[in-house]
Design an enzyme around this catalytic site. Sequence first.
Site, PDB file in Angstrom:
ATOM      1  N   PHE A 128       0.858  -1.188   0.000  1.00  0.00           N
ATOM      2  CA  PHE A 128       0.000   0.000   0.000  1.00  0.00           C
ATOM      3  C   PHE A 128       0.890   1.232   0.000  1.00  0.00           C
ATOM      4  O   PHE A 128       1.601   1.486   0.987  1.00  0.00           O
ATOM      5  CB  PHE A 128      -0.850  -0.054   1.272  1.00  0.00           C
ATOM      6  CG  PHE A 128      -1.755   1.118   1.538  1.00  0.00           C
ATOM      7  CD1 PHE A 128      -3.042   1.158   1.017  1.00  0.00           C
ATOM      8  CD2 PHE A 128      -1.341   2.156   2.370  1.00  0.00           C
ATOM      9  CE1 PHE A 128      -3.904   2.220   1.303  1.00  0.00           C
ATOM     10  CE2 PHE A 128      -2.192   3.219   2.658  1.00  0.00           C
ATOM     11  CZ  PHE A 128      -3.476   3.244   2.120  1.00  0.00           C
ATOM     12  N   ILE A 162       7.255   1.647   2.785  1.00  0.00           N
ATOM     13  CA  ILE A 162       6.130   0.825   2.346  1.00  0.00           C
ATOM     14  C   ILE A 162       6.360  -0.636   2.746  1.00  0.00           C
ATOM     15  O   ILE A 162       7.264  -1.308   2.222  1.00  0.00           O
ATOM     16  CB  ILE A 162       5.930   0.949   0.810  1.00  0.00           C
ATOM     17  CG1 ILE A 162       5.830   2.434   0.406  1.00  0.00           C
ATOM     18  CG2 ILE A 162       4.699   0.152   0.371  1.00  0.00           C
ATOM     19  CD1 ILE A 162       4.766   3.240   1.133  1.00  0.00           C
ATOM     20  N   ALA A 245      -7.356  -0.809   8.799  1.00  0.00           N
ATOM     21  CA  ALA A 245      -6.097  -1.345   9.335  1.00  0.00           C
ATOM     22  C   ALA A 245      -5.915  -0.937  10.798  1.00  0.00           C
ATOM     23  O   ALA A 245      -5.468  -1.741  11.626  1.00  0.00           O
ATOM     24  CB  ALA A 245      -4.926  -0.864   8.495  1.00  0.00           C
ATOM     25  N   ARG A 246      -6.292   0.285  11.134  1.00  0.00           N
ATOM     26  CA  ARG A 246      -6.124   0.755  12.522  1.00  0.00           C
ATOM     27  C   ARG A 246      -7.015  -0.010  13.485  1.00  0.00           C
ATOM     28  O   ARG A 246      -6.672  -0.181  14.649  1.00  0.00           O
ATOM     29  CB  ARG A 246      -6.478   2.247  12.614  1.00  0.00           C
ATOM     30  CG  ARG A 246      -5.421   3.135  12.055  1.00  0.00           C
ATOM     31  CD  ARG A 246      -5.960   4.534  11.874  1.00  0.00           C
ATOM     32  NE  ARG A 246      -4.995   5.315  11.130  1.00  0.00           N
ATOM     33  CZ  ARG A 246      -5.313   6.392  10.437  1.00  0.00           C
ATOM     34  NH1 ARG A 246      -6.559   6.822  10.393  1.00  0.00           N
ATOM     35  NH2 ARG A 246      -4.379   7.049   9.786  1.00  0.00           N
ATOM     36  N   GLY A 342      15.311  -8.222  33.820  1.00  0.00           N
ATOM     37  CA  GLY A 342      16.701  -7.876  34.090  1.00  0.00           C
ATOM     38  C   GLY A 342      17.540  -7.961  32.827  1.00  0.00           C
ATOM     39  O   GLY A 342      17.064  -7.634  31.732  1.00  0.00           O
ATOM     40  N   GLU A 366       0.348   4.284  10.546  1.00  0.00           N
ATOM     41  CA  GLU A 366      -1.118   4.329  10.590  1.00  0.00           C
ATOM     42  C   GLU A 366      -1.609   5.516  11.416  1.00  0.00           C
ATOM     43  O   GLU A 366      -2.576   5.421  12.165  1.00  0.00           O
ATOM     44  CB  GLU A 366      -1.663   3.030  11.197  1.00  0.00           C
ATOM     45  CG  GLU A 366      -1.254   1.807  10.436  1.00  0.00           C
ATOM     46  CD  GLU A 366      -2.159   1.519   9.262  1.00  0.00           C
ATOM     47  OE1 GLU A 366      -3.229   2.153   9.175  1.00  0.00           O
ATOM     48  OE2 GLU A 366      -1.783   0.692   8.428  1.00  0.00           O
ATOM     49  N   THR A 368       0.433   8.792  13.528  1.00  0.00           N
ATOM     50  CA  THR A 368       1.247   8.787  14.752  1.00  0.00           C
ATOM     51  C   THR A 368       0.335   9.039  15.956  1.00  0.00           C
ATOM     52  O   THR A 368      -0.802   9.499  15.828  1.00  0.00           O
ATOM     53  CB  THR A 368       2.328   9.888  14.722  1.00  0.00           C
ATOM     54  OG1 THR A 368       1.680  11.158  14.801  1.00  0.00           O
ATOM     55  CG2 THR A 368       3.185   9.830  13.462  1.00  0.00           C
TER      56      THR A 368
HETATM   57  P1  FAD Z   1       6.286  12.976  10.147  1.00  0.00           P
HETATM   58  O1  FAD Z   1       4.926  13.163   9.588  1.00  0.00           O
HETATM   59  O2  FAD Z   1       7.399  13.758   9.577  1.00  0.00           O
HETATM   60  O3  FAD Z   1       6.211  13.250  11.716  1.00  0.00           O
HETATM   61  C1  FAD Z   1       7.376  13.477  12.539  1.00  0.00           C
HETATM   62  C2  FAD Z   1       6.882  13.848  13.947  1.00  0.00           C
HETATM   63  O4  FAD Z   1       6.113  15.070  13.876  1.00  0.00           O
HETATM   64  C3  FAD Z   1       5.957  12.783  14.537  1.00  0.00           C
HETATM   65  O5  FAD Z   1       6.225  12.626  15.915  1.00  0.00           O
HETATM   66  C4  FAD Z   1       4.575  13.378  14.332  1.00  0.00           C
HETATM   67  O6  FAD Z   1       3.630  12.918  15.307  1.00  0.00           O
HETATM   68  C5  FAD Z   1       4.846  14.872  14.482  1.00  0.00           C
HETATM   69  N1  FAD Z   1       3.840  15.692  13.780  1.00  0.00           N
HETATM   70  C6  FAD Z   1       3.555  15.726  12.437  1.00  0.00           C
HETATM   71  N2  FAD Z   1       2.561  16.581  12.190  1.00  0.00           N
HETATM   72  C7  FAD Z   1       2.162  17.089  13.392  1.00  0.00           C
HETATM   73  C8  FAD Z   1       1.149  18.003  13.812  1.00  0.00           C
HETATM   74  N3  FAD Z   1       0.300  18.563  12.935  1.00  0.00           N
HETATM   75  N4  FAD Z   1       1.056  18.294  15.134  1.00  0.00           N
HETATM   76  C9  FAD Z   1       1.871  17.717  16.041  1.00  0.00           C
HETATM   77  N5  FAD Z   1       2.843  16.845  15.711  1.00  0.00           N
HETATM   78  C10 FAD Z   1       2.986  16.530  14.414  1.00  0.00           C
HETATM   79  N6  FAD Z   1       3.221   4.082   4.917  1.00  0.00           N
HETATM   80  C11 FAD Z   1       2.502   3.592   3.862  1.00  0.00           C
HETATM   81  O7  FAD Z   1       1.943   4.353   3.071  1.00  0.00           O
HETATM   82  N7  FAD Z   1       2.412   2.238   3.654  1.00  0.00           N
HETATM   83  C12 FAD Z   1       3.011   1.333   4.476  1.00  0.00           C
HETATM   84  O8  FAD Z   1       2.894   0.117   4.261  1.00  0.00           O
HETATM   85  C13 FAD Z   1       3.791   1.816   5.595  1.00  0.00           C
HETATM   86  N8  FAD Z   1       4.489   0.951   6.384  1.00  0.00           N
HETATM   87  C14 FAD Z   1       5.368   1.453   7.322  1.00  0.00           C
HETATM   88  C15 FAD Z   1       6.252   0.582   7.996  1.00  0.00           C
HETATM   89  C16 FAD Z   1       7.183   1.085   8.891  1.00  0.00           C
HETATM   90  C17 FAD Z   1       8.170   0.144   9.538  1.00  0.00           C
HETATM   91  C18 FAD Z   1       7.215   2.472   9.185  1.00  0.00           C
HETATM   92  C19 FAD Z   1       8.198   3.039  10.186  1.00  0.00           C
HETATM   93  C20 FAD Z   1       6.345   3.328   8.540  1.00  0.00           C
HETATM   94  C21 FAD Z   1       5.428   2.847   7.589  1.00  0.00           C
HETATM   95  N9  FAD Z   1       4.619   3.718   6.841  1.00  0.00           N
HETATM   96  C22 FAD Z   1       3.866   3.230   5.784  1.00  0.00           C
HETATM   97  C23 FAD Z   1       4.765   5.168   6.989  1.00  0.00           C
HETATM   98  C24 FAD Z   1       4.074   5.741   8.224  1.00  0.00           C
HETATM   99  O9  FAD Z   1       2.682   5.721   8.045  1.00  0.00           O
HETATM  100  C25 FAD Z   1       4.651   7.157   8.466  1.00  0.00           C
HETATM  101  O10 FAD Z   1       5.960   6.974   8.965  1.00  0.00           O
HETATM  102  C26 FAD Z   1       3.807   7.959   9.425  1.00  0.00           C
HETATM  103  O11 FAD Z   1       2.606   8.356   8.819  1.00  0.00           O
HETATM  104  C27 FAD Z   1       4.539   9.221   9.935  1.00  0.00           C
HETATM  105  O12 FAD Z   1       5.069   9.949   8.875  1.00  0.00           O
HETATM  106  P2  FAD Z   1       6.606  10.432   8.918  1.00  0.00           P
HETATM  107  O13 FAD Z   1       7.436   9.262   9.247  1.00  0.00           O
HETATM  108  O14 FAD Z   1       6.864  11.160   7.661  1.00  0.00           O
HETATM  109  O15 FAD Z   1       6.686  11.414  10.156  1.00  0.00           O
END
Ligand code: FAD
Length: 387
Positions: A128, A162, A245-246, A342, A366, A368
Amino acid sequence: MLDYLGLEEDLTAEERMIRDEARRFVESEVKPDIGEHFEKGTFPMDLIPQMGELGFYAPTIDGYGLPGVGDRAYGILMQELEAGDSGIRSMASVQGALVMYPIDAFGSEEQKERWLPELGTGEAVGCFGLTEPEHGSNPSGMETRAERDDDGYVLNGSKTWITNSPIADVAVVWARDTSAANAPVRGFLVETDRDGVSTNKIDDKLSMRASVTGEIGLDDVWVPEEDVLPNVEGMKGPLSCLTQARYGISWGAVGAARDAFEDALAYAKDRDQFGGPIARFQMQQDKLAEMATQITNGQLMAHRLAEIKERGDLRHQQVSMAKRHNVRMAREVTRTAREMLGGNGITTDYSPMRHMANIETVYTYEGTHDIHTLVLGADLTGIPAFE
Ligand code: FAD
């Protein structure tokens, strides 16, 4: 297994059967090797068809060889799989809720017949693609473009983080259709062997190590018109998949927490210090009591969510509350369980630290924890603190 308020006493015969089958699968097929896979950073590929055979992918869909079970049965399945490892549950979540669900909900009859049976058995793997390098929490900022080209579209852009992209046969790619007014987001079924598709693997993860994660590069990738999901337009397409998914994650996180708790309880009864088991110390009992209570809270939330979902009334904000609560609970419980073990607790011989590391991903993907907080804040106050 911890079920302090006897919630499982109310399960139907079908739900019990699914729970027992998933538990057996986790005990015999996942647990023996999962620590090694986590250390090596590999996914147990042989489990993909096995999970298909057991009907673990999108079991709520009725037809196309899929069993059409209820939402509580699905939740229980996710809980049991994540008791094995979040990577195993992620495989089932992505395949079922993020790939098969949109095909079933928004696809043409031809698309359903082409993909649902193969994805259901695990002969084909899906992924996805929503997140982009510059757009994570705010996916509506997406830059991936689909441009009309005779009887198809040409896709350009890149997706990252992804799950399963390097092993996928088909990717559900969300892109802006620049040929339509206001460039709406549309879903494209992109076979990964098409010219211009690349799926580099992301290495060096310290979390979700027994799961394959990668990028999707789209460089002038042509897809025919019949590979566009015809029945959805706009962000509600990907967002409705994420709600599915969530819902599963809300249950799954309870499984990871429960498994870490069970390890800590067994260890506390077995480990002797100062002339007897550490379970006799009040401080350790306090930790166990708190963990059991928090897990029970999470179970109650998951079971209630299932009831509302089966009634057809579930709101996405309610799913946000459960995902946010249960994943934070699992984050705290797995860390406390690790602490009770431990020094042994920092190895892969025991589950808590592996679960604890995995939950860092679950806390982030899904939506944060922060984003779900904002969703709830907007719902409670009527004032959105974000767009
Ligand atoms: P950012 O959006 O850059 O966020 C960084 C920090 O800023 C976070 O702590 C966030 O909470 C905070 N933040 C952002 N905006 C705000 C706001 N408005 N107010 C306050 N705080 C904020 N995505 C897919 O599409 N398909 C997948 O299959 C998929 N699998 C994944 C598997 C893994 C192992 C991982 C790590 C991620 C996966 N993801 C996938 C992506 C995942 O959904 C994103 O990492 C997630 O949505 C956060 O985006 P980002 O990493 O760009 O963080």
